[in-house]
Each structure stands twice: as C-alpha cells, then as structure tokens.
Write a protein that holds these residues in place. Structure first.
Motif, PDB file in Angstrom:
ATOM      1  N   ARG A 247      44.223  10.334 -12.019  1.00  0.00           N
ATOM      2  CA  ARG A 247      44.716  10.625 -13.366  1.00  0.00           C
ATOM      3  C   ARG A 247      45.031   9.334 -14.107  1.00  0.00           C
ATOM      4  NH1 ARG A 247      49.356  14.978 -13.800  1.00  0.00           N
ATOM      5  NH2 ARG A 247      50.196  13.590 -12.172  1.00  0.00           N
ATOM      6  N   LEU A 248      45.565   8.343 -13.391  1.00  0.00           N
ATOM      7  CA  LEU A 248      45.856   7.058 -14.023  1.00  0.00           C
ATOM      8  C   LEU A 248      44.571   6.367 -14.476  1.00  0.00           C
ATOM      9  CD1 LEU A 248      47.772   4.703 -14.743  1.00  0.00           C
ATOM     10  CD2 LEU A 248      47.499   3.892 -12.377  1.00  0.00           C
ATOM     11  N   VAL A 249      43.562   6.391 -13.615  1.00  0.00           N
ATOM     12  CA  VAL A 249      42.299   5.741 -13.981  1.00  0.00           C
ATOM     13  C   VAL A 249      41.656   6.438 -15.167  1.00  0.00           C
ATOM     14  CG1 VAL A 249      39.950   5.319 -13.184  1.00  0.00           C
ATOM     15  CG2 VAL A 249      41.885   4.779 -11.701  1.00  0.00           C
ATOM     16  N   LYS A 250      41.795   7.756 -15.221  1.00  0.00           N
ATOM     17  CA  LYS A 250      41.242   8.491 -16.354  1.00  0.00           C
ATOM     18  C   LYS A 250      41.918   8.098 -17.662  1.00  0.00           C
ATOM     19  CE  LYS A 250      40.150  13.194 -17.828  1.00  0.00           C
ATOM     20  NZ  LYS A 250      40.259  14.640 -17.493  1.00  0.00           N
ATOM     21  N   ALA A 251      43.212   7.824 -17.583  1.00  0.00           N
ATOM     22  CA  ALA A 251      43.936   7.402 -18.788  1.00  0.00           C
ATOM     23  C   ALA A 251      43.582   5.975 -19.186  1.00  0.00           C
ATOM     24  CB  ALA A 251      45.445   7.535 -18.556  1.00  0.00           C
ATOM     25  N   ILE A 252      43.284   5.119 -18.190  1.00  0.00           N
ATOM     26  CA  ILE A 252      42.965   3.714 -18.480  1.00  0.00           C
ATOM     27  C   ILE A 252      41.545   3.569 -19.006  1.00  0.00           C
ATOM     28  CG2 ILE A 252      42.658   1.442 -17.430  1.00  0.00           C
ATOM     29  CD1 ILE A 252      44.892   2.127 -15.501  1.00  0.00           C
ATOM     30  N   ASP A 253      40.650   4.406 -18.520  1.00  0.00           N
ATOM     31  CA  ASP A 253      39.236   4.301 -18.884  1.00  0.00           C
ATOM     32  C   ASP A 253      39.057   4.368 -20.402  1.00  0.00           C
ATOM     33  OD1 ASP A 253      36.381   4.322 -18.186  1.00  0.00           O
ATOM     34  OD2 ASP A 253      36.469   6.326 -19.095  1.00  0.00           O
ATOM     35  N   ASP A 254      38.268   3.478 -20.982  1.00  0.00           N
ATOM     36  CA  ASP A 254      37.986   3.465 -22.413  1.00  0.00           C
ATOM     37  C   ASP A 254      36.558   2.971 -22.630  1.00  0.00           C
ATOM     38  OD1 ASP A 254      37.937   0.661 -22.301  1.00  0.00           O
ATOM     39  OD2 ASP A 254      40.042   0.503 -22.849  1.00  0.00           O
ATOM     40  N   PRO A 255      36.035   3.087 -23.854  1.00  0.00           N
ATOM     41  CA  PRO A 255      34.644   2.680 -24.099  1.00  0.00           C
ATOM     42  C   PRO A 255      34.396   1.195 -23.891  1.00  0.00           C
ATOM     43  CG  PRO A 255      35.412   4.140 -25.831  1.00  0.00           C
ATOM     44  CD  PRO A 255      36.617   3.777 -25.020  1.00  0.00           C
ATOM     45  N   VAL A 256      35.436   0.372 -23.997  1.00  0.00           N
ATOM     46  CA  VAL A 256      35.238  -1.071 -23.840  1.00  0.00           C
ATOM     47  C   VAL A 256      34.996  -1.433 -22.379  1.00  0.00           C
ATOM     48  CG1 VAL A 256      36.289  -3.337 -24.189  1.00  0.00           C
ATOM     49  CG2 VAL A 256      36.650  -1.517 -25.866  1.00  0.00           C
ATOM     50  N   LEU A 257      35.732  -0.847 -21.499  1.00  0.00           N
ATOM     51  CA  LEU A 257      35.586  -1.126 -20.062  1.00  0.00           C
ATOM     52  C   LEU A 257      35.754   0.183 -19.315  1.00  0.00           C
ATOM     53  CD1 LEU A 257      35.204  -3.412 -17.993  1.00  0.00           C
ATOM     54  CD2 LEU A 257      37.710  -3.529 -17.794  1.00  0.00           C
ATOM     55  N   ARG A 258      34.652   0.660 -18.769  1.00  0.00           N
ATOM     56  CA  ARG A 258      34.678   1.905 -18.017  1.00  0.00           C
ATOM     57  C   ARG A 258      35.253   1.658 -16.621  1.00  0.00           C
ATOM     58  NH1 ARG A 258      33.747   5.348 -21.994  1.00  0.00           N
ATOM     59  NH2 ARG A 258      33.782   6.876 -20.297  1.00  0.00           N
ATOM     60  N   VAL A 259      36.229   2.505 -16.202  1.00  0.00           N
ATOM     61  CA  VAL A 259      36.920   2.335 -14.917  1.00  0.00           C
ATOM     62  C   VAL A 259      36.768   3.620 -14.103  1.00  0.00           C
ATOM     63  CG1 VAL A 259      39.086   1.739 -13.771  1.00  0.00           C
ATOM     64  CG2 VAL A 259      38.571   0.807 -16.050  1.00  0.00           C
ATOM     65  N   ASP A 260      36.491   3.452 -12.812  1.00  0.00           N
ATOM     66  CA  ASP A 260      36.356   4.615 -11.921  1.00  0.00           C
ATOM     67  C   ASP A 260      36.994   4.248 -10.568  1.00  0.00           C
ATOM     68  OD1 ASP A 260      35.674   7.100 -11.006  1.00  0.00           O
ATOM     69  OD2 ASP A 260      33.681   6.466 -10.321  1.00  0.00           O
ATOM     70  N   TRP A 261      37.705   5.232  -9.971  1.00  0.00           N
ATOM     71  CA  TRP A 261      38.349   5.013  -8.653  1.00  0.00           C
ATOM     72  C   TRP A 261      37.640   5.873  -7.631  1.00  0.00           C
ATOM     73  CZ3 TRP A 261      41.423   8.505  -5.669  1.00  0.00           C
ATOM     74  CH2 TRP A 261      42.012   7.917  -4.532  1.00  0.00           C
ATOM     75  N   ASN A 262      37.293   5.264  -6.523  1.00  0.00           N
ATOM     76  CA  ASN A 262      36.573   5.949  -5.448  1.00  0.00           C
ATOM     77  C   ASN A 262      37.332   5.722  -4.143  1.00  0.00           C
ATOM     78  OD1 ASN A 262      34.746   7.137  -3.741  1.00  0.00           O
ATOM     79  ND2 ASN A 262      32.951   6.092  -4.600  1.00  0.00           N
ATOM     80  N   PRO A 263      37.845   6.775  -3.507  1.00  0.00           N
ATOM     81  CA  PRO A 263      38.614   6.575  -2.269  1.00  0.00           C
ATOM     82  C   PRO A 263      37.739   6.086  -1.112  1.00  0.00           C
ATOM     83  CG  PRO A 263      38.311   8.909  -2.705  1.00  0.00           C
ATOM     84  CD  PRO A 263      37.805   8.184  -3.901  1.00  0.00           C
ATOM     85  N   GLU A 264      36.436   6.214  -1.242  1.00  0.00           N
ATOM     86  CA  GLU A 264      35.545   5.743  -0.180  1.00  0.00           C
ATOM     87  C   GLU A 264      34.739   4.542  -0.679  1.00  0.00           C
ATOM     88  OE1 GLU A 264      33.123   9.013   0.914  1.00  0.00           O
ATOM     89  OE2 GLU A 264      34.795  10.235   1.661  1.00  0.00           O
ATOM     90  N   THR A 265      34.142   3.846   0.273  1.00  0.00           N
ATOM     91  CA  THR A 265      33.351   2.670  -0.083  1.00  0.00           C
ATOM     92  C   THR A 265      32.058   3.115  -0.740  1.00  0.00           C
ATOM     93  OG1 THR A 265      34.264   1.457   1.802  1.00  0.00           O
ATOM     94  CG2 THR A 265      32.232   0.603   0.800  1.00  0.00           C
ATOM     95  N   PRO A 266      31.783   2.687  -1.972  1.00  0.00           N
ATOM     96  CA  PRO A 266      30.554   3.114  -2.651  1.00  0.00           C
ATOM     97  C   PRO A 266      29.339   2.391  -2.077  1.00  0.00           C
ATOM     98  CG  PRO A 266      31.753   1.578  -4.026  1.00  0.00           C
ATOM     99  CD  PRO A 266      32.628   1.813  -2.818  1.00  0.00           C
ATOM    100  N   ARG A 267      28.172   2.886  -2.418  1.00  0.00           N
ATOM    101  CA  ARG A 267      26.937   2.225  -2.027  1.00  0.00           C
ATOM    102  C   ARG A 267      26.616   1.131  -3.037  1.00  0.00           C
ATOM    103  NH1 ARG A 267      22.118   6.234  -1.027  1.00  0.00           N
ATOM    104  NH2 ARG A 267      21.225   4.165  -0.583  1.00  0.00           N
ATOM    105  N   PHE A 268      26.364  -0.042  -2.511  1.00  0.00           N
ATOM    106  CA  PHE A 268      26.084  -1.188  -3.371  1.00  0.00           C
ATOM    107  C   PHE A 268      24.582  -1.462  -3.363  1.00  0.00           C
ATOM    108  CE2 PHE A 268      30.404  -2.086  -1.671  1.00  0.00           C
ATOM    109  CZ  PHE A 268      31.094  -1.849  -2.843  1.00  0.00           C
ATOM    110  N   ALA A 269      24.024  -1.677  -4.510  1.00  0.00           N
ATOM    111  CA  ALA A 269      22.598  -1.995  -4.657  1.00  0.00           C
ATOM    112  C   ALA A 269      22.450  -3.180  -5.606  1.00  0.00           C
ATOM    113  CB  ALA A 269      21.836  -0.787  -5.195  1.00  0.00           C
ATOM    114  N   ASN A 270      21.527  -4.051  -5.237  1.00  0.00           N
ATOM    115  CA  ASN A 270      21.205  -5.220  -6.067  1.00  0.00           C
ATOM    116  C   ASN A 270      22.429  -6.100  -6.296  1.00  0.00           C
ATOM    117  OD1 ASN A 270      19.534  -6.905  -7.509  1.00  0.00           O
ATOM    118  ND2 ASN A 270      19.623  -5.717  -9.400  1.00  0.00           N
ATOM    119  N   GLN A 271      23.111  -6.431  -5.208  1.00  0.00           N
ATOM    120  CA  GLN A 271      24.254  -7.328  -5.307  1.00  0.00           C
ATOM    121  C   GLN A 271      23.780  -8.730  -5.692  1.00  0.00           C
ATOM    122  OE1 GLN A 271      27.178  -7.123  -2.119  1.00  0.00           O
ATOM    123  NE2 GLN A 271      26.237  -5.228  -1.347  1.00  0.00           N
TER     124      GLN A 271
END
Length: 464
Positions: A85-109
């Motif tokens: 809920r906090l991340v949803k409130a922080i998220d804005d068009p200038v900087l998109r923010v997302d919280w993931n409790p698990e390790t995401p898949r990284f591609a093209n690091q």
C-alpha cells in the motif's frame, strides 16, 4: 501650441529612418521573411526557457539516487504487510515504483560505466557497500552529450532494482510527467503560437504593402467616372511611387486633352452661330413662302445640331455634384411625365432603390432612352431589378428593333439607322451617345438586345 522646431526635428528623424528602410517591393518581402524567421526563433527560445523545469532534470543521476535511497529507507522501515500500500501511494508518473517480496528475474543486466557509478552512488547513500543493486536496459539508446552520466535522463528503457534487507526487492522504472496527450497538447500550443505570431506579422506587413496598390486601383476606377478627381498621393515602395507619378501625369494629360477639345468645339459652335443668324435674316427676306419655310427649317435643324453638339462635347452635367438619389422614384417620375403627354409608359420594380450619381445627368440619359422607345416603338415598359452590387434597368418597346450588326454603331454620335429608324422622327443622332456617356460616367454600361417577341430591350447597369 506645437513647437515648430520639435515638429521639424521629428520629420527629419522620420526621413532618416525611412532612408534606412528597404524601398522596393522585393527588398520588403525579403525583410518580411527574415523578420518572420527571427520572430519564430524568438518564440521558440521563449518556449524553451519557460518550459525548462527549475533545477536539475527529474531523471538525472543525482535526483534519481536521492529518490531511490529515500524510498528504499522508507519501505524498509515499514512492516511487510503495509509495504504494498505504501509503494502504491509513492508510485507516480515520474518514477514508477514496485515492491516484490521475491527476487525478480533479471534480463540484460548492464555493467560498466556509467551503471557502476550509479550502483556505487546508491550504496554510498544507503551506507551499505554490499547492497544488491541491479541495472537493466531493455533497449539500447545512445546517451546524449559529452557527459552522458550527468545529462542522461533515465526513462522507461532503464529498470533499477534494489534489494532490501529482508530479501524483498524494490524496482524503479523512469517515467515522464508529460506523457501522452499532455505532451501533444503542449507541442500543439507551441506551434499554434509560432504560426499565429508569424501570421500576424505577415498580415500586418502585407496590408501595409498592398494598401498603396488598393488606393492605386481605386484611383484608376475613379478616373473612368470622375475625370477631375484629385491626384493620387505618392506613397509606398519606389515601384508604386513611380507608377503613381505616371498615373497622375496621365490623368492631367487626359484632363487637358478633354478641356482643349471642349474649348475648340465651343469656339466652333460660337463662330457658326453668327453666319446662321445672318442666314436667318436673309431667309426672312425671301418672297417665296415655301422656299422661306424650307430655309428656316434647315436653319432650325442646323441650330439644333450645333446646340446638341456643344452640350454633348461640354457635358455640363458632369460638373454636377454626385450624391445618393432614388433611382426608382426618378424612373417613375419620367414614366408619369410621358403618360401625362399621352404616351404608353409603364414602370415595374421596387418603390425605392438608392444609387450614387448625378440626378440631372441620369434624368437626361433615361429620358433619351424613353423618348427613343416612344418614337420608334410607340411606347415602353421600364423594369428596375436590383442585382448583386448593381441596379439593372430594362427599357422594352414593341418597335422593329435594330439589326445586331448595328448595335455598336448606333452609339456613335450623329449615326442614325435609315432602314429601321426614320429620319422624319427628329433628333440629330446624339440621344444614345449621350445616354451611354452619362451611364459610363457613373461606372455602368448600356447593352442592346432584340426581344424574341419583337421590339428592342435596352439594359442599363449602374453600380449601387
């Protein structure tokens, strides 16, 4: 009271300023284009300066590091159940923010400069040199400028992931606060402002350049109506001033030509009256009554021709002042006079129709046309029809008409048709010539047409 010295100084300054301005149409057109381009650049610079956000760009390296580290610290201090809920409130068009409790898949690091610098900056701000920071680039894009790290704006092609202490991850993706229709609207307003400014300058310049041409055209049109019009003031570019000077000289020469011919005809008419008077006196002494009657009739006809010629050449009515007059009332009055004299005359048209002209001259012109219709057609019908910007007067009779090849010849002075127009009806052949001179002097014209059912139709057009 105005100071003469200040007035002279002001005029001298105006003359000096005009001396430095372009004096030809071509150079003024070039100056207009150059000024329009300069104005376009000025508007563009103004839009650019006012549209730039204060301070560093929203996606610059320093601002990105500050915002990311602040959000990381805030989310870490929040219990996991409240983080989404906090991340949803922080998220804005200038900087998109997302919280993931698990390790995401990284591609093209991406490794190396400038991404290593970004990771070091975030770890330094968090005071955690082992913090997991992953930078992914979804699509390759050249970095602008000689200093790509400071000037690069992180957009939707770059994703930054920062690991939290509990093993969850925060993902940041750059955005644009003016995405979609807002950017298009700003561009449209910008272009509309430029086009409007250039259009205003162009219209203003074009009106200033074409105003002397319009005055020149009005003067040329007025010359055909009023030969004694005042000379046209010399203004505008040098080409127009030269044309205006030539026009004024032509107008003066025409006025002198007409005055000389009028004076010559008046002198001839005056000189002819003396021998005519002597001939009349001698004719009175003729003992044969029949011979005396014929001689006096010939002398009367010669006197009438001289008077008509002098009136036609001098055209005294042209000195009559112009003004608004009711053409419908004038035509009705002429018809009533002919009806009172026992002739067939009828008027059809509106009760009132205003036209600008000389009343005496127009009355004489229409009276000649009506008298011709009575003499050669037995009567007439007058129809007044308002049209676009003009008035049309049609005079129809039931006479024999005129051969089409004679339509132009009958307007020549002293020309009379012998086959269809009898010489015994009177007149010296100046009625139609006088009428057309008067009508054309008002900016109109006369046309002849044979009616299918028989008779002649004379159409007079006058500008309103």
């Amino acid at each position: 009271m105005s100071n003469p010295g200040l007035e002279v100084g002001r005029k001298s300054r105006l003359l000096v300023a005009r001396r430095w301005l372009p004096d030809s149409i071509a150079s003024r057109l070039v100056l207009t284009v150059v000024l329009a381009l300069l104005l376009t650049q000025a508007v563009s610079a103004l839009v650019y300066l006012t549209d730039r956000p204060p301070g560093p760009p929203a996606h610059s390296m320093r601002v990105l590091v500050q915002r990311v580290t602040a959000i990381v610290q805030l989310v870490e201090s929040t219990p996991p159940p409240e983080r989404r809920r906090l991340v949803k409130a922080i998220d804005d068009p200038v900087l998109r923010v997302d919280w993931n409790p698990e390790t995401p898949r990284f591609a093209n690091q991406r490794e190396g400069f400038p991404f290593d610098r970004l990771r070091r900056a975030i770890r330094g701000e968090l005071d955690d040199p082992d913090r997991a920071v992953v930078v992914e680039v979804r699509r390759e894009r050249p970095m602008p400028g000689p200093f790509p790290v400071e000037e690069h704006r992180w957009g939707t092609d770059v994703r930054l992931s920062v690991g939290l202490k509990d093993g969850s991850w925060l993902t940041f993706v750059g955005g644009d606060p003016l995405e979609g229709p807002f950017r298009l609207l700003r561009f449209a307003l910008w272009m509309a402002g430029i086009v409007g400014a250039v259009a205003l300058v162009s219209v203003w310049t074009a009106r200033r350049m074409t105003a002397p041409i319009a005055r020149f055209a009005d003067a040329a049109e007025r010359l055909g109506v009023d030969g004694e019009a005042p000379p046209l003031p010399e203004a505008g570019p040098q080409e127009l001033r030269a044309a205006t000077r030539a026009f004024n000289r032509m107008q003066a020469r025409l006025a002198r030509f007409v005055a000389d011919r009028t004076q010559m005809v008046a002198a001839m008419s005056h000189d002819l009256r003396t021998p005519l008077t002597r001939l009349r006196l001698r004719a009175e002494l003729v003992e044969d009554p029949e011979m005396q009657r014929k001689m006096l009739a010939d002398l009367d006809e010669m006197a009438a021709m001289i008077n008509a010629t002098l009136a036609f050449a001098r055209d005294d009515a042209k000195h009559e002042p112009r003004g608004p007059l009711d053409l419908a009332d004038l035509l009705q009055s002429l018809c009533d006079d002919r009806v009172d004299a026992g002739h067939a005359a009828a008027y059809e048209g509106p009760a009132h129709a205003t036209v600008d002209g000389r009343p005496v001259a127009l009355r004489r012109a229409f009276a000649n046309l009506m008298d011709n219709a009575i003499a050669y057609g037995g009567g007439f019908t007058v129809r007044l029809r308002p049209a676009d910007g003009e008035l049309r007067v049609e005079i129809e009779d039931s006479g024999p008409g005129i051969p089409e090849e004679e339509f132009e010849k009958v307007f020549a002075p002293f020309y009379r048709l012998e086959r269809s127009r009898s010489r015994d009806t009177g007149g010296v052949g100046l009625g139609l010539a006088t009428a057309r001179t008067v009508v054309r002097g008002h900016g109109g014209d006369i046309a002849l047409e044979n009616r299918p059912e028989g008779g002649l139709r004379v159409t007079v057009t006058l500008p309103r």
